[in-house]
Motif scaffolding. Structure first.
Motif, PDB file in Angstrom:
ATOM      1  N   VAL A 103      -2.086  16.402  35.842  1.00 11.19           N
ATOM      2  CA  VAL A 103      -2.123  15.701  37.134  1.00 11.19           C
ATOM      3  C   VAL A 103      -3.480  15.032  37.328  1.00 11.19           C
ATOM      4  N   ILE A 104      -4.563  15.770  37.071  1.00 11.11           N
ATOM      5  CA  ILE A 104      -5.905  15.206  37.223  1.00 11.11           C
ATOM      6  C   ILE A 104      -6.111  14.056  36.246  1.00 11.11           C
ATOM      7  N   HIS A 105      -5.615  14.201  35.032  1.00  8.68           N
ATOM      8  CA  HIS A 105      -5.711  13.146  34.011  1.00  8.68           C
ATOM      9  C   HIS A 105      -5.159  11.829  34.540  1.00  8.68           C
ATOM     10  N   GLU A 106      -3.949  11.879  35.101  1.00  8.87           N
ATOM     11  CA  GLU A 106      -3.329  10.646  35.592  1.00  8.87           C
ATOM     12  C   GLU A 106      -4.003  10.130  36.864  1.00  8.87           C
ATOM     13  N   LEU A 107      -4.415  11.025  37.748  1.00  6.06           N
ATOM     14  CA  LEU A 107      -5.092  10.583  38.967  1.00  6.06           C
ATOM     15  C   LEU A 107      -6.412   9.885  38.647  1.00  6.06           C
ATOM     16  N   CYS A 108      -7.118  10.379  37.627  1.00  4.29           N
ATOM     17  CA  CYS A 108      -8.378   9.748  37.250  1.00  4.29           C
ATOM     18  C   CYS A 108      -8.165   8.350  36.674  1.00  4.29           C
ATOM     19  N   HIS A 109      -6.978   8.096  36.163  1.00  3.26           N
ATOM     20  CA  HIS A 109      -6.678   6.749  35.673  1.00  3.26           C
ATOM     21  C   HIS A 109      -6.572   5.742  36.817  1.00  3.26           C
ATOM     22  N   LEU A 110      -6.433   6.214  38.029  1.00  2.00           N
ATOM     23  CA  LEU A 110      -6.449   5.293  39.173  1.00  2.00           C
ATOM     24  C   LEU A 110      -7.861   4.768  39.419  1.00  2.00           C
ATOM     25  N   ILE A 111      -8.866   5.455  38.841  1.00  2.00           N
ATOM     26  CA  ILE A 111     -10.259   5.015  38.927  1.00  2.00           C
ATOM     27  C   ILE A 111     -10.653   4.269  37.665  1.00  2.00           C
ATOM     28  N   GLN A 112     -10.330   4.868  36.511  1.00  3.04           N
ATOM     29  CA  GLN A 112     -10.637   4.277  35.198  1.00  3.04           C
ATOM     30  C   GLN A 112      -9.328   4.177  34.420  1.00  3.04           C
ATOM     31  N   HIS A 113      -8.937   2.977  34.035  1.00  2.00           N
ATOM     32  CA  HIS A 113      -7.628   2.781  33.394  1.00  2.00           C
ATOM     33  C   HIS A 113      -7.664   2.942  31.882  1.00  2.00           C
ATOM     34  N   ASP A 114      -8.805   3.349  31.347  1.00  2.00           N
ATOM     35  CA  ASP A 114      -8.910   3.556  29.903  1.00  2.00           C
ATOM     36  C   ASP A 114      -9.318   5.001  29.632  1.00  2.00           C
ATOM     37  N   HIS A 115      -9.656   5.288  28.366  1.00  2.00           N
ATOM     38  CA  HIS A 115     -10.153   6.615  28.013  1.00  2.00           C
ATOM     39  C   HIS A 115     -11.616   6.517  27.565  1.00  2.00           C
ATOM     40  N   SER A 116     -12.379   5.742  28.291  1.00  2.00           N
ATOM     41  CA  SER A 116     -13.794   5.543  27.998  1.00  2.00           C
ATOM     42  C   SER A 116     -14.591   6.787  28.397  1.00  2.00           C
ATOM     43  N   PRO A 117     -15.853   6.877  27.972  1.00  2.00           N
ATOM     44  CA  PRO A 117     -16.703   7.997  28.424  1.00  2.00           C
ATOM     45  C   PRO A 117     -16.764   8.104  29.949  1.00  2.00           C
ATOM     46  N   ALA A 118     -16.741   6.959  30.630  1.00  2.00           N
ATOM     47  CA  ALA A 118     -16.769   6.979  32.098  1.00  2.00           C
ATOM     48  C   ALA A 118     -15.524   7.666  32.651  1.00  2.00           C
ATOM     49  N   TYR A 119     -14.390   7.421  31.987  1.00  2.00           N
ATOM     50  CA  TYR A 119     -13.144   8.067  32.431  1.00  2.00           C
ATOM     51  C   TYR A 119     -13.249   9.582  32.277  1.00  2.00           C
ATOM     52  N   TRP A 120     -13.690  10.048  31.117  1.00  2.00           N
ATOM     53  CA  TRP A 120     -13.758  11.489  30.884  1.00  2.00           C
ATOM     54  C   TRP A 120     -14.799  12.165  31.782  1.00  2.00           C
ATOM     55  N   ARG A 121     -15.809  11.404  32.197  1.00  2.00           N
ATOM     56  CA  ARG A 121     -16.758  11.957  33.164  1.00  2.00           C
ATOM     57  C   ARG A 121     -16.073  12.212  34.503  1.00  2.00           C
ATOM     58  N   GLU A 122     -15.156  11.323  34.873  1.00  2.00           N
ATOM     59  CA  GLU A 122     -14.393  11.530  36.113  1.00  2.00           C
ATOM     60  C   GLU A 122     -13.538  12.791  36.015  1.00  2.00           C
ATOM     61  N   VAL A 123     -12.879  12.973  34.865  1.00  2.00           N
ATOM     62  CA  VAL A 123     -12.049  14.164  34.669  1.00  2.00           C
ATOM     63  C   VAL A 123     -12.916  15.418  34.739  1.00  2.00           C
ATOM     64  N   ALA A 124     -14.059  15.390  34.047  1.00  2.00           N
ATOM     65  CA  ALA A 124     -14.946  16.562  34.007  1.00  2.00           C
ATOM     66  C   ALA A 124     -15.525  16.882  35.381  1.00  2.00           C
ATOM     67  N   ARG A 125     -15.728  15.849  36.198  1.00  2.00           N
ATOM     68  CA  ARG A 125     -16.254  16.078  37.547  1.00  2.00           C
ATOM     69  C   ARG A 125     -15.303  16.944  38.367  1.00  2.00           C
ATOM     70  N   VAL A 126     -14.002  16.726  38.193  1.00  2.00           N
ATOM     71  CA  VAL A 126     -12.997  17.468  38.955  1.00  2.00           C
ATOM     72  C   VAL A 126     -12.601  18.760  38.246  1.00  2.00           C
ATOM     73  N   MET A 127     -12.587  18.713  36.907  1.00  2.00           N
ATOM     74  CA  MET A 127     -12.130  19.861  36.112  1.00  2.00           C
ATOM     75  C   MET A 127     -13.086  20.066  34.945  1.00  2.00           C
ATOM     76  N   PRO A 128     -14.174  20.774  35.152  1.00  2.00           N
ATOM     77  CA  PRO A 128     -15.194  20.926  34.103  1.00  2.00           C
ATOM     78  C   PRO A 128     -14.663  21.513  32.798  1.00  2.00           C
ATOM     79  N   ASP A 129     -13.630  22.352  32.866  1.00  2.00           N
ATOM     80  CA  ASP A 129     -13.099  22.977  31.647  1.00  2.00           C
ATOM     81  C   ASP A 129     -11.870  22.240  31.113  1.00  2.00           C
ATOM     82  N   TYR A 130     -11.762  20.948  31.423  1.00  2.00           N
ATOM     83  CA  TYR A 130     -10.560  20.197  31.042  1.00  2.00           C
ATOM     84  C   TYR A 130     -10.292  20.217  29.545  1.00  2.00           C
TER      85      TYR A 130
END
Length: 238
Positions: free
Chosen positions: A195-222
């Motif tokens: 769920v967090i993975h897809e929600l973060c794509h509403l901010i970053q539409h790719d799998h760039s380092p910036a995208y994974w930083r968004e995921v880690a911000r919400v779920m550090p152990d992703y």
């Protein structure tokens, strides 16, 4: 056959069709997804007319069901009493009853499924189990989105449950997120990750380092749950 757990079903002779009534429909539409039959109809269409439509399209439906059966990944499941049915990280024991079709329900650690023919109709049992997973997904996933979206900082326009073949979710530029119902077989924390993975794509539409930083911000152990899904995804089949 009328309703089961607020859902309407018709016994079409060899398969069970779920009836979905919609005020937006002017004509009937029959769909076969992963071997599960649904008929979307106008709100006021009579059950007699629905039965006539299913009878008329029976051969086409059976052929579609067979194609899905031949194309799906191999499974060791036999859909008999005693088999383990995973749901959000816990295994429930399947209990198959020979009787009128009833929507599956959890009862004292067992998933109880009643279908005509019982264990002699494994495809019918399988289809009932798939419907159960989809209903749970339609119930749980929008609630998870609503709970997790504020942490991500987004507001999706729509949440859907689909039958993806090779992905766990998707996100559209219009703000719609969709999820594979099979994710309900995974542990709860893995579902949160998807769920967090897809929600973060509403901010970053790719799998760039910036995208994974968004995921880690919400779920550090992703990464732990991402790796779990990669390693075990082949087992999440019905």
């Amino acid at each position: 056959m009328n309703t089961a757990n607020d859902h309407e079903y018709r016994d079409a002779g060899g398969f069970i069709a779920e009836v979905i009534r919609s005020s937006r429909r002017k004509t009937a539409d029959i769909r076969v997804e992963q071997g599960v039959v649904s008929v979307i109809v106008p709100t006021t269409l009579s059950t007699e007319r629905i039965d006539e439509l299913l009878a008329k399209k029976r051969q086409w439906i059976r052929e579609k069901m067979l194609l899905h059966q031949e194309a799906r990944p191999a499974s060791t499941r036999r859909f008999v009493s005693g088999e383990a049915i995973p749901y959000l990280g816990r295994n429930y024991r399947l209990k198959v009853i020979d009787g009128p079709f009833k929507a599956p329900k959890l009862d004292k650690g067992r998933l109880v499924v009643s279908v005509p023919g019982g264990s002699n109709q494994p495809e019918m049992v399988r289809n009932a189990v798939i419907r159960w997973y989809r209903r749970r997904a339609e119930e749980k996933l929008p609630a998870k989105v609503q709970r997790l979206a504020p942490s991500v900082g987004v507001t999706p326009d729509r949440v859907e449950v689909r039958a993806f073949r090779s992905r766990w979710g998707s996100c559209s530029p219009k703000g719609q997120v969709a999820f594979n119902w099979r994710i309900m077989m995974a542990p709860n924390r893995v579902v949160d990750y998807v769920v967090i993975h897809e929600l973060c794509h509403l901010i970053q539409h790719d799998h760039s380092p910036a995208y994974w930083r968004e995921v880690a911000r919400v779920m550090p152990d992703y990464a732990q749950w991402r790796d779990w899904l990669k390693d075990v995804s082949h087992e999440l089949e019905v």
